[in-house]
Scaffold this active site. Structure first.
Site, PDB file in Angstrom:
ATOM      1  N   HIS A 281     -11.364  -4.676  -1.538  1.00  0.00           N
ATOM      2  CA  HIS A 281     -11.454  -5.856  -2.400  1.00  0.00           C
ATOM      3  C   HIS A 281     -12.920  -6.195  -2.722  1.00  0.00           C
ATOM      4  CE1 HIS A 281      -7.200  -6.092  -2.103  1.00  0.00           C
ATOM      5  NE2 HIS A 281      -7.155  -6.560  -0.875  1.00  0.00           N
TER       6      HIS A 281
ATOM      7  N   ALA B 129      -6.316   2.214   3.011  1.00  0.00           N
ATOM      8  CA  ALA B 129      -7.687   2.380   3.502  1.00  0.00           C
ATOM      9  C   ALA B 129      -7.688   2.864   4.949  1.00  0.00           C
ATOM     10  CB  ALA B 129      -8.443   1.063   3.378  1.00  0.00           C
TER      11      ALA B 129
ATOM     12  N   SER C 114       0.841  -1.191   0.000  1.00  0.00           N
ATOM     13  CA  SER C 114       0.000   0.000   0.000  1.00  0.00           C
ATOM     14  C   SER C 114       0.879   1.244   0.000  1.00  0.00           C
ATOM     15  CB  SER C 114      -0.907   0.009   1.233  1.00  0.00           C
ATOM     16  OG  SER C 114      -0.135   0.276   2.392  1.00  0.00           O
TER      17      SER C 114
END
Length: 279
Positions: free
Chosen positions: A147, A110, A57
């Site tokens: 996802h 996130a 990420s």
């Protein structure tokens, strides 16, 4: 030369690596193997420089940049959409912000995005494929969904509180940077470039051969049918994945600027990209 490539066991990554898996891009001189792990595990490994090439990420890269250079393709950008905050139908946004939220990992983008949207948010780390269950069981008030859960939360009886990618776009006018692939700094410049080009060509092939590439992705779609799998994959693997363009690069810079201002990272990182020769 042995090259271990880390990516997630998810439909969008399977689609992205279609050309490499099919042996239809130039990996001459390289012995490729794949390590399929959840993003939080890949993020942890990236902090130690475990794999020669890996997905991570943008949040994790703020800590792993000493080991890796990011590749300027294969970037997951959300264009007006991104991780979702979901809750039971009766739960208000104010209750979400005041309550405990299931997060897919403190090293995920996130997670950072959640704290940019709701500074000081209480979170509990939950495996990404168990976040919906955390809400349904009452363990948490809400969850950040990434996802395939982004496509199935309504079927679980939950509602959308906020699309964090849409919120980010309203705030900045930019796409939201989520994931990126990197190559280890101790590899030669030639190998770094070869891997970057192989990734670029793998994605380009998948976008030219969408249906065959979907055949590879569908077994990892966690119950999505083919049409919804296609919708999900092409949301995050598209022309901006091949080339993020000026807006994509500005989005990365803005993400790090805001994260630094929020105290999420000690410095506003400036990535030193590996740019594929043809893009």
């Amino acid at each position: 030369m042995k090259i271990r490539i880390g990516h997630t066991p998810d439909a969008d990554d399977a689609f992205m690596f279609y050309g490499i898996n099919q042996g239809r891009v130039n990996t001459s001189g390289l012995e490729i193997s794949h390590e399929l792990q959840p993003m939080q595990q890949l993020n942890r490994w990236s902090l130690e420089g475990t794999l020669e090439m890996t997905a991570f990420s943008f949040a994790a890269f703020a800590q792993s940049f000493r080991h890796y250079r990011p590749i300027q393709c294969g970037i997951s950008l959300g264009h007006g959409t991104g991780p979702l905050v979901v809750a039971r139908p009766e739960t208000s946004e104010a209750e979400v912000k005041a309550g405990l939220l299931a997060s897919p990992g403190d090293l995920t983008s996130a997670h950072w995005l959640t704290h940019l949207w709701s500074p000081g948010q209480q979170t509990r780390q939950v495996r990404f494929d168990q976040t919906l269950e955390a809400v349904l069981s009452g363990d948490t008030v809400a969850a950040v969904v990434i996802h395939e859960g982004q496509m199935s939360y309504r079927e679980a009886g939950l509602k959308l509180v906020v699309d964090l990618g849409a919120w980010w776009h309203q705030e900045t006018g930019l796409p939201i940077p989520l994931g990126v692939n990197g190559v280890r700094r101790d590899l030669s410049e030639a190998v770094q470039q070869q891997l970057a080009q192989a990734l670029h060509d793998s994605i380009a092939l998948a976008l030219r051969e969408v249906e065959p590439a979907l055949d590879q992705a569908l077994p990892l779609a966690r119950g999505l049918d083919r049409d919804r799998c296609r919708e999900f994959v092409l949301r995050y693997v598209n022309q901006s994945t091949l080339d993020p363009g000026p807006d994509g690069l500005r989005a990365v810079a803005e993400f790090y600027r805001r994260a630094h201002a929020a105290g999420l990272t000690p410095e506003p990182l400036q990535p030193d990209w590996v740019v594929p020769a043809t893009s």
